[in-house]
Write a protein that holds these residues in place. Structure first.
Motif, short mmCIF file in Angstrom:
data_model
loop_
_atom_site.label_atom_id
_atom_site.label_comp_id
_atom_site.label_asym_id
_atom_site.label_seq_id
_atom_site.Cartn_x
_atom_site.Cartn_y
_atom_site.Cartn_z
N GLU A 149 1.11 -1.54 -0.14
CA GLU A 149 0.15 0.25 0.21
C GLU A 149 1.40 0.99 -0.21
OE1 GLU A 149 -3.66 0.56 2.65
OE2 GLU A 149 -2.25 2.19 3.96
N LEU A 150 0.94 2.03 -0.44
CA LEU A 150 1.16 3.34 -0.89
C LEU A 150 -0.02 4.57 -0.33
CD1 LEU A 150 3.27 3.18 -4.38
CD2 LEU A 150 4.27 2.31 -2.25
N LEU A 151 0.64 5.46 0.56
CA LEU A 151 -0.22 6.64 0.81
C LEU A 151 -1.59 6.25 1.17
CD1 LEU A 151 1.79 8.66 -1.93
CD2 LEU A 151 2.47 8.48 -0.06
N GLU A 152 -1.88 5.39 1.69
CA GLU A 152 -2.77 5.06 2.10
C GLU A 152 -3.76 4.81 0.70
OE1 GLU A 152 -3.93 7.20 5.55
OE2 GLU A 152 -2.28 6.66 6.48
N GLU A 153 -3.45 5.18 -0.51
CA GLU A 153 -4.95 5.20 -1.75
C GLU A 153 -4.16 3.98 -2.91
OE1 GLU A 153 -4.20 9.06 -3.31
OE2 GLU A 153 -5.15 9.97 -1.47
N ILE A 154 -2.84 3.58 -2.93
CA ILE A 154 -2.72 2.82 -3.66
C ILE A 154 -2.32 1.38 -3.48
CG2 ILE A 154 -1.49 2.64 -6.35
CD1 ILE A 154 -0.74 5.41 -6.10
N THR A 155 -3.03 0.72 -3.64
CA THR A 155 -2.73 -1.56 -3.16
C THR A 155 -2.55 -2.01 -4.33
OG1 THR A 155 -5.09 -1.82 -3.26
CG2 THR A 155 -4.30 -0.74 -1.48
N ALA A 156 -1.59 -2.64 -4.37
CA ALA A 156 -1.49 -4.25 -5.16
C ALA A 156 -0.63 -5.56 -4.14
CB ALA A 156 -0.28 -3.92 -5.99
N ALA A 157 -1.15 -6.92 -5.07
CA ALA A 157 -1.00 -7.72 -4.22
C ALA A 157 -0.16 -8.63 -5.26
CB ALA A 157 -2.46 -8.49 -4.08
N ALA A 158 0.43 -9.87 -4.74
CA ALA A 158 1.20 -10.75 -5.43
C ALA A 158 1.14 -12.11 -5.13
CB ALA A 158 2.28 -10.07 -5.95
N VAL A 159 1.81 -13.11 -5.72
CA VAL A 159 1.62 -14.12 -4.73
C VAL A 159 2.65 -14.66 -5.87
CG1 VAL A 159 0.59 -16.34 -4.91
CG2 VAL A 159 -0.58 -14.27 -4.76
#
Length: 205
Positions: A149-159
């Motif tokens: 999570e960046l700057l409480e606004e942009i999120t991403a996930a990976a496996v």
């Protein structure tokens, strides 16, 4: 269980051209014992506390193990990790959690002024299994799930997946493996490749 002579990691992938300081946590989860060994952990088995660094490390462990560590940096960043392993029927299972907080950042408000937000937060969950495949061969695999999570606004996930083998012959242990093979992190339209690496090592048995 052997004295490590050398082990290394050769990066064969990069972080791409995305302008985001993302995917930090996979580079920070080396264990305290791994740090004390100078990173020479790829060819050591039987020490489940090194699972962060080598997916086959827990093979042949003879007792449950728990490892917890953390640190706070000079920019108020925080890294925490906990790992537990349990041998059952020849297979040693491991589960772990790692957390990274880069501290706060000041960003502008849409209507003017500024506000303080978390600059970057990442959580990593790992689950793995390692076992003696034959009298001369150990193997292991770990599965990792990362949320960023960046700057409480942009999120991403990976496996991603780590896999490795340790072969014993000629009085040495020879190790090979791959780390962080899997999906990329995608922040809106920015794609960040996970740091794919090939591992190799040798230890005096």
């Amino acid at each position: 269980f052997g004295a490590a002579l050398c082990a290394g990691a050769l990066a064969v992938g990069g972080t791409g051209a995305a302008p985001l300081p993302a995917a930090t946590l996979p580079e920070l989860t080396g264990s305290v014992r791994g740090t004390a060994l100078g990173g020479a952990t790829a060819a050591i088995a039987g020490d489940a506390g090194l699972t962060w660094s080598s997916p086959v490390a827990a093979a042949g462990a003879d007792r449950p193990q728990v490892a917890v560590s953390g640190q706070r940096g000079f920019i108020d960043d925080l890294t925490f990790r906990a790992l537990g392993s349990l041998p059952l029927g020849g297979i040693t299972g491991s589960v772990g959690l790692a957390w990274y907080d880069a501290g706060e950042a000041t960003v502008p408000r849409p209507g003017g002024g500024t506000r303080r937000v978390s600059a970057q937060r990442e959580a990593l969950v790992v689950a793995g299994a390692a076992l003696p495949v034959a009298a001369w061969l150990d193997g292991g695999v770990t599965l990792r799930a990362l949320r960023s999570e960046l700057l409480e606004e942009i999120t991403a996930a990976a496996v991603t997946t780590d896999a490795g083998l340790i072969a014993r012959f000629g009085g040495f242990r020879w190790a090979a493996g791959v780390a962080h093979a899997g999906s990329d992190l995608v922040y809106d339209t920015a794609r960040v490749r996970m740091p794919l690496a090939v591992l190799a090592g040798v230890a005096l048995d």
